[in-house]
Design an enzyme around this catalytic site. Structure first.
Site, PDB file in Angstrom:
ATOM      1  N   THR A 268      10.390 -52.210  75.592  1.00 42.51           N
ATOM      2  CA  THR A 268      10.316 -53.602  76.114  1.00 42.51           C
ATOM      3  C   THR A 268      11.103 -53.569  77.584  1.00 42.51           C
ATOM      4  OG1 THR A 268      10.843 -54.128  73.963  1.00 42.51           O
ATOM      5  CG2 THR A 268      11.705 -55.684  75.787  1.00 42.51           C
ATOM      6  N   GLU A 269      11.753 -52.529  77.590  1.00 43.28           N
ATOM      7  CA  GLU A 269      12.513 -52.420  79.173  1.00 43.28           C
ATOM      8  C   GLU A 269      11.614 -51.850  80.191  1.00 43.28           C
ATOM      9  OE1 GLU A 269      15.462 -53.584  80.319  1.00 43.28           O
ATOM     10  OE2 GLU A 269      16.397 -53.970  78.575  1.00 43.28           O
TER      11      GLU A 269
END
Length: 194
Positions: free
Chosen positions: A69-70
Site C-alpha cells: 500500500t505504501e
C-alpha cells in the site's frame, strides 16, 4: 409507417453489456487462480519481513500489506512529505525507533531508509509500537500509521467505531486498502511465512 422498437437498441444493449462486464470481473475476482492475483499483490523481501516481523511480534502479512500500500515494493520510493523507502517512513520516526531502543542503531542506520532490510526492520518496530500503543487494535495502528497517533486518539475519544470516526478520506481509503491487501496476502501466500 410505424417503427417498431428494436430489440437491441443502444439504450438496451449498453446496460446489458455493463452488467455482463461486472459479472465477469466479479467472477474472475472470486474464482481466478492465485497466480493472476499475485501480479497485483507481489511478495518480495520475504526473509527480511519474516525476521523483522518475528522480532517485533507483528504479523508478516500485515507488513507485506503495508509495503504494498505504501510503496508498491519500491525501495527508493519518496513521498511529497518526506517519507522514504518500502514502508514510507519519516526520518524522524526512524530515528525515534532507535532512540526508544526498539531498533538496534548499531545494526540498522536510521538514515539509510532506502536499504530494504533497514526500512523493514524500522517499519516493523513502528508497527509493533503502534499496535502496543492501541492495546492490540490493529485497525487503530494502521490508521495511525497513515494519519498519526494523535488523530486516531481524537477520533476514538467518543467511543465510536474507528471506521465511522475517521475524518480524513485518505485515511479511510488507506485503512480499507491495507485491510484488503492483508487478506489477499494471507490467501495468496499461505506458506510464505511459516
Amino acid at each position: 409507417m410505424t417503427r417498431r422498437p428494436r430489440l437491441f437498441a443502444w439504450y438496451r444493449t449498453v446496460p446489458i453489456v455493463i452488467v455482463l462486464l461486472f459479472g465477469v470481473v466479479s467472477w474472475a475476482y472470486a474464482y481466478a487462480p492465485a497466480q493472476l492475483f499475485q501480479v497485483f499483490y507481489p511478495l518480495r523481501y520475504e526473509e527480511e519481513i519474516l525476521t523483522s516481523a518475528t522480532n517485533h511480534g507483528v504479523d508478516p502479512y500485515l507488513v507485506a500489506a503495508v509495503i504494498e500500500t505504501e510503496s508498491g515494493w519500491d525501495p527508493t520510493a519518496r513521498s511529497d512529505r518526506g517519507a522514504q523507502g518500502l514502508m514510507q517512513l519519516m526520518p524522524e520516526t526512524a530515528h525515534d525507533m532507535v532512540v526508544k531502543g526498539l531498533v538496534d542503531g548499531g545494526v540498522y542506520d536510521s538514515s539509510n531508509l532506502d536499504d530494504p532490510a533497514t526500512n523493514i526492520e524500522i517499519g516493523c518496530a513502528y508497527l509493533s509500537y503502534l499496535i502496543s500503543y492501541f492495546n492490540g487494535a490493529t485497525d487503530h495502528a494502521i490508521a495511525a500509521y497513515n494519519a498519526g497517533m494523535g488523530n486516531v486518539d481524537s477520533w476514538t475519544e467518543t467511543g465510536d467505531e474507528l471506521s465511522d470516526a475517521i475524518t480524513f478520506p485518505e485515511t479511510q481509503s488507506y485503512l480499507a486498502r491495507v485491510t484488503t491487501a492483508h487478506e489477499r496476502y494471507r490467501e495468496l501466500y499461505p506458506d510464505s511465512f511459516l
